[in-house]
Design a protein around this motif. Structure first.
Motif, PDB file in Angstrom:
ATOM      1  N   LEU B 389       0.814  -1.215   0.000  1.00 47.49           N
ATOM      2  CA  LEU B 389       0.000   0.000   0.000  1.00 47.49           C
ATOM      3  C   LEU B 389       0.850   1.268   0.000  1.00 47.49           C
ATOM      4  N   GLY B 390       2.161   1.079   0.079  1.00 47.89           N
ATOM      5  CA  GLY B 390       3.048   2.236   0.113  1.00 47.89           C
ATOM      6  C   GLY B 390       3.007   2.963   1.452  1.00 47.89           C
ATOM      7  N   ALA B 391       2.610   2.245   2.491  1.00 55.61           N
ATOM      8  CA  ALA B 391       2.536   2.872   3.819  1.00 55.61           C
ATOM      9  C   ALA B 391       3.784   2.514   4.623  1.00 55.61           C
ATOM     10  N   ASP B 392       4.098   3.349   5.615  1.00 56.28           N
ATOM     11  CA  ASP B 392       5.173   3.018   6.549  1.00 56.28           C
ATOM     12  C   ASP B 392       4.633   1.925   7.482  1.00 56.28           C
ATOM     13  N   PRO B 393       5.324   0.782   7.574  1.00 55.35           N
ATOM     14  CA  PRO B 393       4.804  -0.290   8.434  1.00 55.35           C
ATOM     15  C   PRO B 393       4.527   0.160   9.863  1.00 55.35           C
ATOM     16  N   ILE B 394       5.299   1.123  10.357  1.00 53.96           N
ATOM     17  CA  ILE B 394       5.057   1.566  11.742  1.00 53.96           C
ATOM     18  C   ILE B 394       3.691   2.237  11.841  1.00 53.96           C
ATOM     19  N   LEU B 428       7.628   2.044  19.643  1.00 49.35           N
ATOM     20  CA  LEU B 428       7.923   2.085  18.206  1.00 49.35           C
ATOM     21  C   LEU B 428       8.673   3.360  17.840  1.00 49.35           C
ATOM     22  N   LYS B 429       8.322   4.443  18.496  1.00 45.85           N
ATOM     23  CA  LYS B 429       8.999   5.708  18.206  1.00 45.85           C
ATOM     24  C   LYS B 429      10.475   5.606  18.626  1.00 45.85           C
ATOM     25  N   THR B 430      10.702   5.148  19.840  1.00 44.29           N
ATOM     26  CA  THR B 430      12.084   5.070  20.336  1.00 44.29           C
ATOM     27  C   THR B 430      12.898   4.080  19.519  1.00 44.29           C
ATOM     28  N   GLY B 431      12.310   2.928  19.250  1.00 39.98           N
ATOM     29  CA  GLY B 431      13.029   1.909  18.481  1.00 39.98           C
ATOM     30  C   GLY B 431      13.424   2.423  17.108  1.00 39.98           C
ATOM     31  N   ALA B 432      12.489   3.123  16.464  1.00 41.33           N
ATOM     32  CA  ALA B 432      12.752   3.640  15.121  1.00 41.33           C
ATOM     33  C   ALA B 432      13.912   4.632  15.148  1.00 41.33           C
ATOM     34  N   GLU B 433      13.928   5.465  16.190  1.00 41.59           N
ATOM     35  CA  GLU B 433      15.032   6.433  16.298  1.00 41.59           C
ATOM     36  C   GLU B 433      16.358   5.725  16.507  1.00 41.59           C
ATOM     37  N   LEU B 434      16.349   4.745  17.420  1.00 42.37           N
ATOM     38  CA  LEU B 434      17.606   4.070  17.768  1.00 42.37           C
ATOM     39  C   LEU B 434      18.193   3.320  16.573  1.00 42.37           C
ATOM     40  N   ILE B 435      17.353   2.725  15.760  1.00 42.24           N
ATOM     41  CA  ILE B 435      17.882   1.904  14.663  1.00 42.24           C
ATOM     42  C   ILE B 435      18.145   2.750  13.413  1.00 42.24           C
ATOM     43  N   GLY B 436      17.546   3.921  13.349  1.00 38.60           N
ATOM     44  CA  GLY B 436      17.673   4.718  12.123  1.00 38.60           C
ATOM     45  C   GLY B 436      16.708   4.245  11.055  1.00 38.60           C
ATOM     46  N   TRP B 437      15.465   4.091  11.461  1.00 41.71           N
ATOM     47  CA  TRP B 437      14.409   3.539  10.597  1.00 41.71           C
ATOM     48  C   TRP B 437      14.260   4.335   9.298  1.00 41.71           C
ATOM     49  N   MET B 456      11.230  -4.486  11.158  1.00 38.07           N
ATOM     50  CA  MET B 456      10.546  -4.190  12.410  1.00 38.07           C
ATOM     51  C   MET B 456       9.411  -5.180  12.606  1.00 38.07           C
ATOM     52  N   ALA B 457       9.221  -5.594  13.823  1.00 36.73           N
ATOM     53  CA  ALA B 457       8.022  -6.351  14.180  1.00 36.73           C
ATOM     54  C   ALA B 457       7.687  -5.983  15.610  1.00 36.73           C
ATOM     55  N   ARG B 458       6.432  -6.066  15.927  1.00 35.34           N
ATOM     56  CA  ARG B 458       6.028  -5.765  17.292  1.00 35.34           C
ATOM     57  C   ARG B 458       5.141  -6.897  17.796  1.00 35.34           C
ATOM     58  N   GLY B 459       4.808  -6.803  19.053  1.00 32.62           N
ATOM     59  CA  GLY B 459       3.930  -7.831  19.601  1.00 32.62           C
ATOM     60  C   GLY B 459       3.902  -7.780  21.105  1.00 32.62           C
ATOM     61  N   PHE B 460       3.802  -8.957  21.697  1.00 28.80           N
ATOM     62  CA  PHE B 460       3.574  -9.016  23.144  1.00 28.80           C
ATOM     63  C   PHE B 460       3.674 -10.447  23.597  1.00 28.80           C
ATOM     64  N   HIS B 461       3.623 -10.617  24.886  1.00 23.77           N
ATOM     65  CA  HIS B 461       3.164 -11.873  25.439  1.00 23.77           C
ATOM     66  C   HIS B 461       2.178 -11.515  26.525  1.00 23.77           C
ATOM     67  N   VAL B 634       6.111  -5.553  23.271  1.00 18.28           N
ATOM     68  CA  VAL B 634       7.529  -5.548  22.943  1.00 18.28           C
ATOM     69  C   VAL B 634       7.690  -5.078  21.501  1.00 18.28           C
ATOM     70  N   SER B 635       8.826  -4.467  21.221  1.00 12.96           N
ATOM     71  CA  SER B 635       9.093  -4.029  19.847  1.00 12.96           C
ATOM     72  C   SER B 635      10.490  -4.474  19.440  1.00 12.96           C
ATOM     73  N   TYR B 636      10.609  -4.846  18.199  1.00 15.53           N
ATOM     74  CA  TYR B 636      11.864  -5.386  17.671  1.00 15.53           C
ATOM     75  C   TYR B 636      12.259  -4.628  16.423  1.00 15.53           C
ATOM     76  N   PHE B 637      13.424  -4.048  16.423  1.00 19.39           N
ATOM     77  CA  PHE B 637      14.009  -3.496  15.209  1.00 19.39           C
ATOM     78  C   PHE B 637      15.353  -4.193  15.034  1.00 19.39           C
ATOM     79  N   VAL B 638      15.567  -4.843  13.919  1.00 15.03           N
ATOM     80  CA  VAL B 638      16.867  -5.486  13.718  1.00 15.03           C
ATOM     81  C   VAL B 638      17.449  -5.074  12.374  1.00 15.03           C
ATOM     82  N   GLU B 639      18.762  -5.012  12.359  1.00 19.19           N
ATOM     83  CA  GLU B 639      19.452  -4.788  11.093  1.00 19.19           C
ATOM     84  C   GLU B 639      20.258  -6.035  10.774  1.00 19.19           C
ATOM     85  N   VAL B 640      20.072  -6.548   9.568  1.00 17.03           N
ATOM     86  CA  VAL B 640      20.833  -7.714   9.142  1.00 17.03           C
ATOM     87  C   VAL B 640      21.729  -7.330   7.971  1.00 17.03           C
ATOM     88  N   GLU B 641      22.723  -8.160   7.759  1.00 14.40           N
ATOM     89  CA  GLU B 641      23.543  -8.006   6.569  1.00 14.40           C
ATOM     90  C   GLU B 641      23.575  -9.357   5.876  1.00 14.40           C
TER      91      GLU B 641
END
Ligand code: FES
Ligand code: FES
Lengths: 162, 799
Positions: B389-394, B428-437, B456-461, B634-641
């Motif tokens: 849809l061309g939207a930002d996933p966050i 989500l805001k903090t995570g995005a800033e920290l990773i350089g979303w 990025m993925a989010r969720g909970f338990h 919980v929120s997850y931002f990861v960078e892979v190579e």
């Protein structure tokens, strides 16, 4: 089965055992001495939980026959704290919360202690290379890396120079 | 929330079990030995599926061993995880099996004075097998004419026939799903697959049982619940619970694998009772690897939405392979469906969960219990829709997630609550800033060998499975605690709740200290057993601090009231005028009247006064169930190579956020997140188990390294992982705290999948995303591109 006499200096005390030829150093430590800080994790050299120092070198006691350690100086996790004082690395594990379930901890500390003895101020990469054979399922390793570097002569984890 | 208004809660004290753990003096089940102890070994089936025609133990017995065969054990089937209530408990186990249903199934227990003799005796046992059809896939299992793995199971006292090897099926319907899809302007459907990984807890399961002179038993076992182990052993061997004592010993990791009574525990008890000797069974790693794995899943997920992406209908079909025994498929399927329902608002949904028997290692709970599977499918698909849809996933997710005021399904349809604390936007805001979303590359825009991507993925338990209903629960959920004031002002906390290593018991001691107004170090964690402690269901469902902590707080409140009451009499003031606060210099809690400075005494002075005047011990024993089950977000931002030459994926950076309410153990909480990342990385990228389709053997044969548990050198560097916490306060939790542990892993696989998409422009719907799969996908993409055919990412289907 034929028994052999094995003499060790264990945590500074001379000890003597009668063992079968196939007896593992791990079993002598855990079962005969009841020093259960040295852990069984796999028995085949995959995890590092059984690490002790044999003549100053980190050794997987699950892969070491007791007879082949005859005459050796063996130090286990129980031998690290001296006179009621924790080893600086043990303290650093607590300061850095590098202990969760704690099952990998004795092996981690024995290997980390050896690294620090050889290299009192290791870099993060040196820690990662030296300890890559030690499995931990709980911590994700960051706190352990910090703990080892924090017990070095610099006294703290430091970021690599850019 | 990292709070400064508390004294003990949130402090940086050394964990109470820390010194024992760093010095090697902590005792785990494999470390226990008692006088006159024999050693047990277990004869395990080499066949994946076989009827036992005969068992001959005479040669073993001639060697001096005691043997326990199917003929020696109670024949009533049980379920080894008695967290569920009887109508939800599918019973298909006996102490040793009547039939081999997987390679490694326990068939005969053997005990002898030495382990060597026990092993020798084990090898002298002769078993005649009639080998049956080996079933290793769910398709094979459900085919007409497939060999039944179980003919029936016992459900609520009745025999329930098993048809086509389907262990259990569960459906959940919300709204009108057909109408929802009819109104949808876009529909997308994808199939996902998650793997059957090994828990890889460092401690192989162990147990010691000592028969007592009064006909009772004392047991030391690896377990997440000493009380459930006690109840089961009492039931199986018909011993009154007052004579079954299970001791609390430290767990060397578990991650769900000891939520059930371990398979060796009742074997050890049977051997000890028969031999009249204490017996110890310490399993090998190889045996352990044949004993438990995580539930795998095949998930078909279809979502219907408006043009702007607003979800209006969803349908999920989840098939799970339970292996040879149904340990907990019913709650698992409920959990999976409920977690799906709690991720994003879906007015109309249909869920069908099916659990199927195969001749493989039994599946059981593992960190997340249905949530990692649901998160992988939902969080990957939501990412895909946002991209289409061309939207930002966050933004896309923030617009539709279930948050404050919404309904959270704690673990299936039976535990629900209204959400009262929600840190998702902040996370989500903090995570995005920290990773350089905002600086992440465009998917598929890179061409070099090494390609980086951010996902990025989010969720909970859930935090426990509390609920408000008075009866008819699917699961048992309550905890107990005893708090008592000692004669010098220190405090004992007696609680059977197990700590997996995350620091739960330490955290609860802080909650007690906080309430009583004494320094953290004055509250001691007492060793305990089932005879001296109150019931606690089990440490699962991320309930330790939220539910167990609440029970301890209830007891501490009562103790505090008594302290104040007595102190008021001694100091001759009104109880309402008194406060208690820790005094670090005195190392004591101080009771004082702010208006009358001289009216003060330490808690220790009061305790001594009560003691010397025979006025009694101040104590409280409390048991409680939480009536809520708040989401621990919980929120997850990861960078892979991604190395496009080798297919290897490296984890480079991560920003992990938790909304656990008040953070009780800040450094340990951060450690939980990083540990979750490590297990999540293994789950997403490397770990798997395969079974030989012909023989049903575990292909790794029990070699741990084949499981590819991440090592230190494969993990991201210290400075490349950020952890952060939301500033929330859960009104129903002790001092505002809710759960954290399992949440720390749940969205991981989806975050990795989304990061790999960002790096390569290729979606992976199956984990682990191994180098082989990456190379195959890159090759397929290359040939597709050269033929200029279909678009690289599948587009939503317009209906
Ligand atoms: S027990 Fe020795 S390496 Fe695992
Ligand atoms: S702390 Fe549990 S395995 Fe390392």
């Amino acid at each position: 089965m034929k028994k052999y006499t094995v003499r060790l200096t264990l945590n500074g005390t001379p000890r003597e055992y009668s063992v079968g030829a196939n007896e593992l150093l791990l079993n002598v430590i855990r079962e005969q001495e009841k020093l259960t800080g040295t852990k069984y994790g796999c028995g085949i050299g995959e995890c590092g939980a059984c690490t002790v120092h044999v003549n100053g070198k980190p050794t997987l006691s699950c892969l070491e026959l007791a007879v082949s350690a005859d005459g050796a100086d063996v130090v286990t996790i129980e031998g690290l704290a001296r006179g009621g004082e924790l080893d600086p690395l043990q303290k650093s594990f607590l300061d850095n919360n590098a202990v969760q379930c704690g099952y990998c901890t004795p092996g981690m500390i024995m290997v980390g202690r050896n690294l620090l003895d050889e290299n009192p101020n290791p870099t993060e990469d040196e820690v990662r290379t030296h300890m890559r054979g030690q499995l931990c399922r709980c911590t994700g390793y960051a706190s352990i890396t910090k703990a080892v570097m924090g017990a070095g002569s610099a006294g703290a984890f430091r970021m690599p120079a850019e | 929330m990292l709070s400064t208004e508390f004294k003990s809660v949130g402090d940086a004290s050394w964990r109470k079990d820390g010194i024992a753990k760093v010095t090697g003096s902590e005792k785990y089940a494999p470390d226990v030995s008692v006088d006159r102890m024999w050693f047990g070994r277990v004869l395990r089936s080499p066949h994946a599926h076989a009827r036992i025609k005969s068992v001959d133990t005479s040669a073993a017995e001639a060697l001096g061993a005691v043997c326990l065969t199917f003929a020696d054990v109670p024949q009533t089937r049980y379920n080894e995880r008695i967290v569920s209530t009887p109508p939800c408990l599918y019973r298909d186990r006996t102490v040793v099996a009547d039939k081999a249903r997987h390679v490694g199934e326990a068939l005969v227990g053997v005990a002898a004075p030495t382990e060597e003799l026990a092993e020798k005796a084990l090898r002298a046992i002769k078993i005649e097998y009639e080998v049956l059809q080996v079933i290793t896939t769910m398709e094979q299992a459900r085919k007409d004419g497939a060999e039944p793995i179980h003919d029936t199971v016992l459900l609520d006292g009745k025999d329930k026939p098993i048809v086509n090897n389907v262990a259990v099926q569960r459906t959940i319907d919300v709204g009108d799903v057909e109408k929802g899809f009819a109104e949808a302007e876009y529909v997308i459907e994808r199939s996902f697959k998650t793997s059957r990984i090994y828990h890889a807890q460092m401690e192989p399961k162990s147990v010691v049982c000592r028969p007592e002179i009064d006909g009772g038993i004392t047991v030391w076992a690896s377990t997440q619940s000493i009380h459930n182990t006690r109840i089961l052993l009492g039931q199986i061997y018909d011993i009154p619970l007052s004579k079954v004592n299970v001791k609390k010993v430290m767990l060397g990791g578990s991650f769900g694998s000891s939520i059930q009574m371990n398979s060796v525990t009742p074997i050890c008890v049977g051997l000890a009772l028969k031999a009249g000797h204490p017996v110890k069974i310490a399993t090998t790693r190889e045996e352990d690897m044949h004993d438990h794995v995580r539930y795998p899943s095949e998930i078909k997920l279809k979502l219907g939405m408006k043009k702007d992406g607003t979800l209006i209908a969803g349908e999920m079909h989840a098939n799970i392979d339970v292996g040879a025994h149904n340990i907990q498929a019913f709650p698992f399927l409920g959990g999976l469906g409920g977690f799906w329902a709690s991720l994003y608002k879906l007015p109309n949904m249909k869920y069908v969960g099916t659990a199927v028997y195969t001749n493989k290692t039994p599946s059981c709970a593992m960190q997340g219990f249905g949530a990692p599977q649901a998160h992988f499918a939902v969080e990957c698909l939501m990412d895909e829709i946002a991209h289409e849809l061309g939207a930002d996933p966050i933004d896309f997710k923030l617009n539709q997630y279930v948050g404050l005021g919404g309904t959270f399904w704690g673990q299936g349809p039976a535990s629900k609550c209204i959400i009262r604390s929600d840190g998702v936007p902040e996370l989500l805001k903090t995570g995005a800033e920290l990773i350089g979303w905002d600086k992440r590359p465009k998917p598929g825009s890179q061409t070099g060998r090494m390609r980086k991507g951010i996902g990025m993925a989010r969720g909970f338990h859930t935090s426990g499975v509390g609920h408000a209903k008075a009866s008819g629960a699917e699961m048992i959920d309550y905890s107990g605690a005893i708090v008592k004031l000692n004669e010098d002002g220190t405090v004992d906390l007696i609680q059977s709740l197990m700590d997996h290593g995350g620091g739960t018991n330490h955290a609860i001691s802080k909650i007690v200290a906080e309430e009583l107004g004494v320094p953290t170090h004055m509250v001691g964690l007492s060793p305990c057993d089932t005879r001296t402690s109150l019931y606690d269901v089990t440490t699962h469902a991320t309930r330790g601090i939220y539910a167990g902590g609440a029970a301890a707080l209830k007891a501490a409140k009562e103790v505090k009231a008594q302290i104040i009451d007595w102190a008021a009499r001694v100091l001759d003031v009104l109880p309402e005028s008194l406060v208690i606060e820790p005094d670090e210099d005195l190392g004591q809690g101080v009771i004082y009247c702010p208006n009358l400075a001289e009216r003060r005494m330490t808690v220790g002075e009061l305790a001594r006064y009560l003691h010397l005047n025979s006025l009694g011990t101040i104590s409280s024993s409390q048991s409680m169930r939480q009536v809520n089950c708040p989401p621990a977000y919980v929120s997850y931002f990861v960078e892979v190579e991604v190395d496009t030459d080798t297919g290897q994926i490296h984890t480079r950076r991560a920003a992990l956020g938790s909304d656990c309410g008040t953070v009780v153990n800040p450094a340990l909480a951060s450690g939980q997140l990083i540990g979750g990342l490590s297990k999540g990385q293994g789950y997403a990228l490397t770990e798997d188990n395969q079974w030989d389709p012909e023989t049903g053997e575990l292909v790794s044969k029990g070699f741990w390294v084949d499981g590819k548990t991440p090592s230190m050198s494969e993990s991201p560097k210290v400075g490349d992982i950020d952890t952060h916490f939301a500033h929330t306060y859960e009104p129903t939790g002790p001092f505002g705290a809710k759960g954290l542990g399992e949440a720390a892993k749940n969205p991981a696989a989806a975050a990795f999948g989304n990061a790999v998409y960002n790096a390569l422009g290729i979606r992976f719907y199956e984990i682990p995303i191994t180098p082989e799969k990456v190379l195959a996908a890159l090759a397929a993409e290359k040939s597709t591109k050269s033929r200029q055919a279909a678009p690289k990412a599948p587009a939503p289907v317009a209906e």
